[in-house]
Write a protein that holds these residues in place. Structure first.
Motif, PDB file in Angstrom:
ATOM      1  N   VAL A 166       9.357  23.786  47.100  1.00 14.03           N
ATOM      2  CA  VAL A 166      10.465  23.038  46.813  1.00 14.03           C
ATOM      3  C   VAL A 166      11.217  23.719  45.406  1.00 14.03           C
ATOM      4  O   VAL A 166      12.583  23.241  45.274  1.00 14.03           O
ATOM      5  N   ILE A 167      10.070  23.333  43.982  1.00 13.30           N
ATOM      6  CA  ILE A 167      10.771  22.938  42.896  1.00 13.30           C
ATOM      7  C   ILE A 167      11.164  24.777  42.940  1.00 13.30           C
ATOM      8  O   ILE A 167      12.025  24.833  42.306  1.00 13.30           O
ATOM      9  N   ALA A 168      10.225  26.486  43.545  1.00 11.37           N
ATOM     10  CA  ALA A 168      11.296  26.861  43.820  1.00 11.37           C
ATOM     11  C   ALA A 168      12.783  27.433  44.353  1.00 11.37           C
ATOM     12  O   ALA A 168      13.559  28.060  43.856  1.00 11.37           O
ATOM     13  N   ASN A 169      12.686  26.823  45.257  1.00  9.39           N
ATOM     14  CA  ASN A 169      13.695  26.496  46.017  1.00  9.39           C
ATOM     15  C   ASN A 169      14.984  26.119  45.227  1.00  9.39           C
ATOM     16  O   ASN A 169      16.006  26.334  45.284  1.00  9.39           O
ATOM     17  N   ALA A 170      14.382  24.804  44.860  1.00  6.95           N
ATOM     18  CA  ALA A 170      15.921  24.672  43.775  1.00  6.95           C
ATOM     19  C   ALA A 170      16.002  25.084  42.650  1.00  6.95           C
ATOM     20  O   ALA A 170      17.087  24.938  42.185  1.00  6.95           O
ATOM     21  N   GLY A 171      15.009  25.709  41.458  1.00  7.40           N
ATOM     22  CA  GLY A 171      14.918  26.627  41.172  1.00  7.40           C
ATOM     23  C   GLY A 171      16.103  27.724  41.358  1.00  7.40           C
ATOM     24  O   GLY A 171      17.274  28.259  40.407  1.00  7.40           O
ATOM     25  N   THR A 172      16.116  28.533  42.773  1.00  7.16           N
ATOM     26  CA  THR A 172      17.674  29.473  43.404  1.00  7.16           C
ATOM     27  C   THR A 172      18.540  28.761  43.224  1.00  7.16           C
ATOM     28  O   THR A 172      19.491  28.957  42.718  1.00  7.16           O
ATOM     29  N   CYS A 173      18.298  27.327  43.747  1.00  9.37           N
ATOM     30  CA  CYS A 173      19.585  26.695  44.249  1.00  9.37           C
ATOM     31  C   CYS A 173      20.459  27.159  42.622  1.00  9.37           C
ATOM     32  O   CYS A 173      21.937  26.445  42.595  1.00  9.37           O
ATOM     33  N   LEU A 174      19.401  26.591  41.945  1.00  8.75           N
ATOM     34  CA  LEU A 174      19.926  25.956  40.462  1.00  8.75           C
ATOM     35  C   LEU A 174      20.800  27.109  39.878  1.00  8.75           C
ATOM     36  O   LEU A 174      22.141  27.128  39.179  1.00  8.75           O
ATOM     37  N   GLU A 175      20.176  28.860  39.742  1.00  5.37           N
ATOM     38  CA  GLU A 175      20.420  29.435  39.329  1.00  5.37           C
ATOM     39  C   GLU A 175      21.682  29.621  39.604  1.00  5.37           C
ATOM     40  O   GLU A 175      22.682  30.409  39.514  1.00  5.37           O
TER      41      GLU A 175
END
Length: 77
Positions: free
Chosen positions: A44-53
């Protein structure tokens, strides 16, 4: 679901792991559960990081014709 919900779940698990009245079998089961929760949380955190990038990319791009791929929220046009 929000990142604050994830944070709440992680802290709830931490509290369960700190229960000193659990038997060894209960503790072993809770440790297994905690590992599963943290594995999902990492994704979930990795996905949020991708969305933020992707949002940063969209916000700071220099070429107005540059588009995000559809899987990241861009359009096909």
């Amino acid at each position: 679901n929000k990142m604050t919900d994830l944070n709440d779940h992680l802290f709830a698990e931490l509290e369960r792991l700190g229960d000193e009245e659990m038997t060894q079998d209960e503790l072993d089961a809770e440790i297994k559960r905690a590992k599963a929760i943290t594995g999902v949380a990492q994704q979930v955190i990795a996905n949020a990081g991708t969305c933020l990038e992707a949002a940063r990319f969209e916000d700071s791009k220099l070429d107005r014709d540059l588009r995000l791929p559809p899987m990241l929220g861009g359009s096909d046009a």
